[in-house]
Design a protein around this motif. Sequence first.
Motif, PDB file in Angstrom:
ATOM      1  N   ASN A 237       0.699  -1.014   0.123  1.00 32.59           N
ATOM      2  CA  ASN A 237       0.035   0.033   0.047  1.00 32.59           C
ATOM      3  C   ASN A 237       0.820   1.344   0.043  1.00 32.59           C
ATOM      4  O   ASN A 237       1.921   1.117   0.778  1.00 32.59           O
ATOM      5  CB  ASN A 237      -1.045   0.118   1.261  1.00 32.59           C
ATOM      6  N   VAL A 238       0.553   2.188  -0.709  1.00 31.65           N
ATOM      7  CA  VAL A 238       0.885   3.446  -0.531  1.00 31.65           C
ATOM      8  C   VAL A 238       0.603   4.195   0.845  1.00 31.65           C
ATOM      9  O   VAL A 238      -0.375   4.442   1.088  1.00 31.65           O
ATOM     10  CB  VAL A 238       0.686   4.553  -1.838  1.00 31.65           C
ATOM     11  N   PRO A 239       1.816   4.683   1.636  1.00 30.65           N
ATOM     12  CA  PRO A 239       1.391   5.247   2.629  1.00 30.65           C
ATOM     13  C   PRO A 239       0.931   6.652   2.699  1.00 30.65           C
ATOM     14  O   PRO A 239       1.182   7.394   1.777  1.00 30.65           O
ATOM     15  CB  PRO A 239       2.802   5.162   3.626  1.00 30.65           C
ATOM     16  N   ALA A 240       0.156   6.862   3.555  1.00 33.18           N
ATOM     17  CA  ALA A 240      -0.319   8.432   3.698  1.00 33.18           C
ATOM     18  C   ALA A 240       0.950   9.143   3.926  1.00 33.18           C
ATOM     19  O   ALA A 240       1.955   8.752   4.432  1.00 33.18           O
ATOM     20  CB  ALA A 240      -1.264   8.629   4.759  1.00 33.18           C
ATOM     21  N   PHE A 241       0.921  10.461   3.541  1.00 32.28           N
ATOM     22  CA  PHE A 241       2.046  11.470   3.733  1.00 32.28           C
ATOM     23  C   PHE A 241       1.842  12.330   4.937  1.00 32.28           C
ATOM     24  O   PHE A 241       0.872  13.022   4.776  1.00 32.28           O
ATOM     25  CB  PHE A 241       2.299  12.230   2.458  1.00 32.28           C
ATOM     26  N   THR A 242       2.562  12.534   5.926  1.00 34.96           N
ATOM     27  CA  THR A 242       2.177  13.166   7.113  1.00 34.96           C
ATOM     28  C   THR A 242       3.318  14.363   7.287  1.00 34.96           C
ATOM     29  O   THR A 242       4.622  14.346   6.853  1.00 34.96           O
ATOM     30  CB  THR A 242       2.496  12.311   8.252  1.00 34.96           C
ATOM     31  N   VAL A 243       2.931  15.529   7.665  1.00 30.91           N
ATOM     32  CA  VAL A 243       4.177  16.607   8.026  1.00 30.91           C
ATOM     33  C   VAL A 243       3.880  17.104   9.619  1.00 30.91           C
ATOM     34  O   VAL A 243       2.719  17.093   9.908  1.00 30.91           O
ATOM     35  CB  VAL A 243       3.666  17.808   7.216  1.00 30.91           C
ATOM     36  N   ILE A 244       4.834  16.884  10.234  1.00 30.32           N
ATOM     37  CA  ILE A 244       5.125  17.104  11.497  1.00 30.32           C
ATOM     38  C   ILE A 244       6.150  18.415  11.788  1.00 30.32           C
ATOM     39  O   ILE A 244       7.244  18.407  11.314  1.00 30.32           O
ATOM     40  CB  ILE A 244       5.875  15.833  12.292  1.00 30.32           C
ATOM     41  N   SER A 245       5.397  19.447  12.606  1.00 25.56           N
ATOM     42  CA  SER A 245       6.034  20.715  12.838  1.00 25.56           C
ATOM     43  C   SER A 245       7.054  20.467  13.848  1.00 25.56           C
ATOM     44  O   SER A 245       7.225  19.752  14.598  1.00 25.56           O
ATOM     45  CB  SER A 245       5.072  21.365  13.232  1.00 25.56           C
ATOM     46  N   GLY A 246       7.858  21.570  13.880  1.00 26.43           N
ATOM     47  CA  GLY A 246       8.926  21.475  15.134  1.00 26.43           C
ATOM     48  C   GLY A 246       8.022  21.732  16.477  1.00 26.43           C
ATOM     49  O   GLY A 246       8.804  21.034  17.423  1.00 26.43           O
ATOM     50  N   ALA A 247       7.120  22.220  16.576  1.00 23.65           N
ATOM     51  CA  ALA A 247       6.405  22.256  17.866  1.00 23.65           C
ATOM     52  C   ALA A 247       6.066  20.885  18.197  1.00 23.65           C
ATOM     53  O   ALA A 247       5.996  20.141  19.513  1.00 23.65           O
ATOM     54  CB  ALA A 247       5.076  22.984  17.840  1.00 23.65           C
ATOM     55  N   GLN A 248       5.546  20.026  17.259  1.00 18.50           N
ATOM     56  CA  GLN A 248       5.193  18.725  17.335  1.00 18.50           C
ATOM     57  C   GLN A 248       6.414  17.764  18.049  1.00 18.50           C
ATOM     58  O   GLN A 248       6.373  16.932  18.768  1.00 18.50           O
ATOM     59  CB  GLN A 248       4.390  17.928  16.357  1.00 18.50           C
ATOM     60  N   VAL A 249       7.531  17.967  17.283  1.00 23.13           N
ATOM     61  CA  VAL A 249       8.749  17.235  17.470  1.00 23.13           C
ATOM     62  C   VAL A 249       8.991  17.637  18.859  1.00 23.13           C
ATOM     63  O   VAL A 249       9.427  16.735  19.740  1.00 23.13           O
ATOM     64  CB  VAL A 249      10.025  17.729  16.439  1.00 23.13           C
ATOM     65  N   GLN A 250       9.184  19.172  19.325  1.00 28.00           N
ATOM     66  CA  GLN A 250       9.484  19.206  20.539  1.00 28.00           C
ATOM     67  C   GLN A 250       8.651  18.591  21.610  1.00 28.00           C
ATOM     68  O   GLN A 250       8.988  18.068  22.541  1.00 28.00           O
ATOM     69  CB  GLN A 250       9.526  20.711  20.964  1.00 28.00           C
ATOM     70  N   SER A 251       7.260  18.749  21.456  1.00 24.10           N
ATOM     71  CA  SER A 251       6.543  17.995  22.471  1.00 24.10           C
ATOM     72  C   SER A 251       6.634  16.559  22.414  1.00 24.10           C
ATOM     73  O   SER A 251       6.648  15.894  23.642  1.00 24.10           O
ATOM     74  CB  SER A 251       4.903  18.221  22.000  1.00 24.10           C
ATOM     75  N   ALA A 252       6.927  15.712  21.388  1.00 28.26           N
ATOM     76  CA  ALA A 252       7.273  14.202  21.444  1.00 28.26           C
ATOM     77  C   ALA A 252       8.364  13.872  22.109  1.00 28.26           C
ATOM     78  O   ALA A 252       8.379  12.781  22.843  1.00 28.26           O
ATOM     79  CB  ALA A 252       7.306  13.726  20.079  1.00 28.26           C
ATOM     80  N   LEU A 253       9.301  14.911  22.285  1.00 28.55           N
ATOM     81  CA  LEU A 253      10.755  14.690  22.851  1.00 28.55           C
ATOM     82  C   LEU A 253      11.020  14.963  24.396  1.00 28.55           C
ATOM     83  O   LEU A 253      11.777  14.622  24.804  1.00 28.55           O
ATOM     84  CB  LEU A 253      11.746  15.273  22.201  1.00 28.55           C
ATOM     85  N   ALA A 254      10.008  15.934  24.674  1.00 23.94           N
ATOM     86  CA  ALA A 254      10.182  16.561  25.941  1.00 23.94           C
ATOM     87  C   ALA A 254      10.123  15.603  27.088  1.00 23.94           C
ATOM     88  O   ALA A 254       9.461  14.799  27.339  1.00 23.94           O
ATOM     89  CB  ALA A 254       8.861  17.392  26.073  1.00 23.94           C
ATOM     90  N   GLY A 255      11.066  15.727  27.938  1.00 19.43           N
ATOM     91  CA  GLY A 255      11.218  14.951  29.150  1.00 19.43           C
ATOM     92  C   GLY A 255      11.842  13.511  28.994  1.00 19.43           C
ATOM     93  O   GLY A 255      11.700  12.804  29.853  1.00 19.43           O
ATOM     94  N   ARG A 256      12.020  13.304  27.725  1.00 22.04           N
ATOM     95  CA  ARG A 256      12.380  11.985  27.189  1.00 22.04           C
ATOM     96  C   ARG A 256      14.007  11.651  27.170  1.00 22.04           C
ATOM     97  O   ARG A 256      14.552  10.823  26.465  1.00 22.04           O
ATOM     98  CB  ARG A 256      11.762  11.261  26.115  1.00 22.04           C
ATOM     99  N   HIS A 257      14.852  12.411  27.814  1.00 23.87           N
ATOM    100  CA  HIS A 257      16.236  12.471  27.810  1.00 23.87           C
ATOM    101  C   HIS A 257      16.787  11.108  27.910  1.00 23.87           C
ATOM    102  O   HIS A 257      17.551  10.535  26.875  1.00 23.87           O
ATOM    103  CB  HIS A 257      16.637  13.327  28.766  1.00 23.87           C
ATOM    104  N   GLU A 258      16.357  10.183  28.695  1.00 20.43           N
ATOM    105  CA  GLU A 258      16.936   8.983  28.918  1.00 20.43           C
ATOM    106  C   GLU A 258      16.879   7.932  27.789  1.00 20.43           C
ATOM    107  O   GLU A 258      17.385   7.056  27.282  1.00 20.43           O
ATOM    108  CB  GLU A 258      16.666   8.241  30.451  1.00 20.43           C
ATOM    109  N   GLN A 259      15.377   8.044  27.376  1.00 20.55           N
ATOM    110  CA  GLN A 259      14.762   7.179  26.400  1.00 20.55           C
ATOM    111  C   GLN A 259      15.676   7.669  25.103  1.00 20.55           C
ATOM    112  O   GLN A 259      15.977   6.560  24.226  1.00 20.55           O
ATOM    113  CB  GLN A 259      13.433   7.330  26.175  1.00 20.55           C
ATOM    114  N   VAL A 260      15.679   8.912  24.474  1.00 19.47           N
ATOM    115  CA  VAL A 260      16.494   9.008  23.482  1.00 19.47           C
ATOM    116  C   VAL A 260      17.793   8.745  23.560  1.00 19.47           C
ATOM    117  O   VAL A 260      18.236   8.141  22.560  1.00 19.47           O
ATOM    118  CB  VAL A 260      16.298  10.569  23.200  1.00 19.47           C
TER     119      VAL A 260
END
Length: 344
Positions: A6-29
């Motif tokens: 299947n052809v996947p859907a195309f998604t755009v992820i903003s810098g604000a969303q990136v920051q939110s996804a990474l916030a507080g996850r230092h050890e995991q990253v």
Amino acid sequence: MSTSANVPAFTVISGAQVQSALAGRHEQVVDIVEQAYRLHGAGRTVNPPSYFLRFPDRPSSRIIALPASLGGDTAVDGIKWISSFPDNVAAGIPRASAVLVLNDHDTGYPFACLESSVISATRTAASAALAADHLSRDRGRPRRIGFIGVGLIARYIHEYLQGTGWTFDEIGVHDLSAEHTAGFTSYLERVEDGPRVVVHDSAESLIRSADLVVFATVAGTPHVHDPAWFEHAPLVLHVSLRDLSPEVVLSSVNVVDDVDHCLKADTSPHLAEQRTGNRDFVDGTINDVLAGELKVPADRPVVFSPFGLGVLDLAVGKFVYDQVMAHGEPTVVPDFFSELRRYG
């Protein structure tokens, strides 16, 4: 290709969303970056040389393409396209800007475009924190850290050290810009509680006072030449890659992320190779350290020089994508791929 693909859907992820996804996850990253290094060391990645787009009319600027393929459970392909325009800083905007494109492992279709200056800074900082941890295990954790070059990358490295449990008695700061020095000092005073913050008027003063030295400059050629400045055997995170003279490199224990990648483009290790005609001064890679195959001594300076591997961007970017798809509000572009029937 399978007829069931299947052809996947195309998604755009903003810098604000990136920051939110990474916030507080230092050890995991940091764990994600470690696993990417281990996959790379095991030959389960494809990481071609970076391509530098340079401009005759703008010699200080460049745009770099980092294509890569990551195996393992998070198998994904893609490319980071990151620009470095130092004159932006005087105009009041960040030096670096970037996007990361992720490609589907099975079909090759791009399925996401992510703002990537945050991802790039994050993987750089996580790599530095990982190296600082493992390279200091046989030497004792440094208590005095010094930052030479105090832009966004320095802030992210400090954040990742702090977020993974590091504490210091003293934090040194040195930058050619008084404005940047003041800004970074103010940041430290907001987020730290305890260590003394000392502003140094020279790189020599900072280096001699620190057990852990972080270079995060935009230097294009070496500006630190005297090995005697390192006679107290500090651990050096040489993130900006071009600060140290061949003499300093050759007097140190040298750990890189990837030998072929790091010894090119006139990095300090590359200059050392040109000086000596060999690579014998490279003691090993960060994967050698993680695997227990390289132990670094306590009585010599240890320099970690990471060129920056595209597979790290893919690993962190795929994690961000998964987080946004599961918990965020992804921006899916309908009909991004519209010509899907061979004969109409």
